[in-house]
Structures are given as structure tokens and as C-alpha cells.
Design an enzyme around this catalytic site. Sequence first.
Site, PDB file in Angstrom:
ATOM      1  N   HIS A  34       0.827  -1.299   0.002  1.00 20.53           N
ATOM      2  CA  HIS A  34       0.157   0.046  -0.079  1.00 20.53           C
ATOM      3  C   HIS A  34       0.880   1.244   0.243  1.00 20.53           C
ATOM      4  CE1 HIS A  34      -2.629  -2.833   2.466  1.00 20.53           C
ATOM      5  NE2 HIS A  34      -3.465  -2.401   1.081  1.00 20.53           N
ATOM      6  N   ARG A 184      -4.005 -10.289   4.734  1.00 21.90           N
ATOM      7  CA  ARG A 184      -4.365 -11.263   5.187  1.00 21.90           C
ATOM      8  C   ARG A 184      -2.903 -12.123   5.627  1.00 21.90           C
ATOM      9  NH1 ARG A 184      -8.537 -11.232   1.521  1.00 21.90           N
ATOM     10  NH2 ARG A 184     -10.376 -11.990   2.512  1.00 21.90           N
TER      11      ARG A 184
END
Length: 255
Positions: A34, A184
Site C-alpha cells: 500500500h 491477510r
Amino acid sequence: MNIVTSLQEWRKIRKNLDKMIGFIPTMGHLHEGHLSLCERAKRETDITVVSIFVNPAQFNETQDFERYPRDLEADRRLLEQAKVDFLLAPSAHEIYPDQYQIQIMETELSQVLEGKFRPGHFNGMLTVVLKLLNLVQADLAYFGEKDYQQLLLIEKMVKAFFLDVQIVACQTVRDQHGLALSSRNARLNAEQKIKAASLHTVLKTTSDLKQAIDALNQIGFKVDYVEEKWQRRLAAVWLDEVRLIDNILLDKKEV
Ligand code: PAF
């Protein structure tokens, strides 16, 4: 960094922004992947907006939604360091005032691969992305290639609905063992992370799909699919309780 949780407030702010906007939609629990999108947006645009919204509509299993890692305070610190201008963190109530009665549906690309194994996932994803793109009205919006099918669907939706935004595809960021970064991964321990990285190795080093599936089974993954499409080799596997997806670009000759 300005943190905005109210959509009414955001819309007021947005009316007064007349510079080039780069947007990174996320579900939080931010990682280097990100942050690389943020860096790129900062280089290419004047104002960087990140949204954090764990979108209930795109989880086809309630347990997966509940277990999805969340840490807004850590995310806020990372975004401050990255010098992001706005963090948009709306509630589900604000995003879905209609209780998700209006949805976006794609009928072809969304039916294969991830769509087969996660029914409804892409409707939920496209619906929220359309809402976020409408709210942010960015010039450029950044998405990682790790979720390759998602990226193709977003590009298709932008074209189909004449949205005035350019979608920027960004290369997958990997750890030192080759594991594609994903929120995750927070659910994997150190040993599992090393094992998880072999997904990428298998995709890169096997010559055909059967060989890849056999190798993955032997390592102990439960394979949902390994397929070749869009000049990519794409896979989804389970490592114990955690589902991993990844893809690599194929040499055009091999497709
Ligand atoms: O890739 C994600 O994190 C999500 O699918 C997205 C694009 C933020 C929509 O919820």
C-alpha cells in the site's frame, strides 16, 4: 494528515480541492505494498487520498470478514509518515445507506477464477469501488496487480460507466522470500510465511499447470485453482486457514 470519517464533511472538503488527486482505496492493515502505491500517488499527483473501509459486501464468508485484520491506529501512523493528505475512513452505515440494495454486477469476467470460489465477492468489490471513486473524484486511482482479476474488473467498470478517472496498475510488492504482500499475511506465523512464499516460486519455476498443481499439493497447499489467462499464471491456494492468491506475468510465447 486530515482524517475524515463523515461523508458529508468529505464532500464539503472535496468541493474546495482543485488540484490533481491520487486515490488509493484500501481495507486497511497497511503494508509496504500500500505504501508503494502512496509513494507513487505522491510523485504523480498533488493531493493523496487513502480510504480505509473493510467492505462487508465483498466477503463471501462472515468469518473471513470478522477475522480480517484491523489496526486503524497503526495505519494512521504509517499514512502520516507517508505524508498522505487525507485518510477517508467512513462507516458501513454511511457507505450503504440503502443496506446494499443497489449493487454493481458484471456477468462475464467476474464468473471465473476468484468469482467461482467466492460467489458475490466481485459484486461487493465493484459496488464499493464505484461508490469510493464517485466520492473521491480522483484523477488517478492506484491498484495493485496482486489482485489481478479485481484490477481488470475495475478497469472494465470505469470504461462501462464512463468514469472520469485513470486506473493505474502497480506491480506486486513481495517480501524477501517472494511472498506477495497482503493484509491477510498478518494471519500467518513466521514458518507459514516462508512456506507461503513457495507459491510464487512454484508459479515461476514449473513449466505447465499440472506440474504447478502437483508441486503445490506436495508442499501442503490446498489448491483452489491454477490457471493461465490474460498472459498471466494465476493461482489461489489455502495454507491451513489462510487463503492466498498470486499471479505472475507469463512470457507471451507461453500463453
Ligand atoms: O483490494 C482491496 O483492498 C479491496 O478489494 C478494495 C479495492 C479496497 C475494495 O474494497
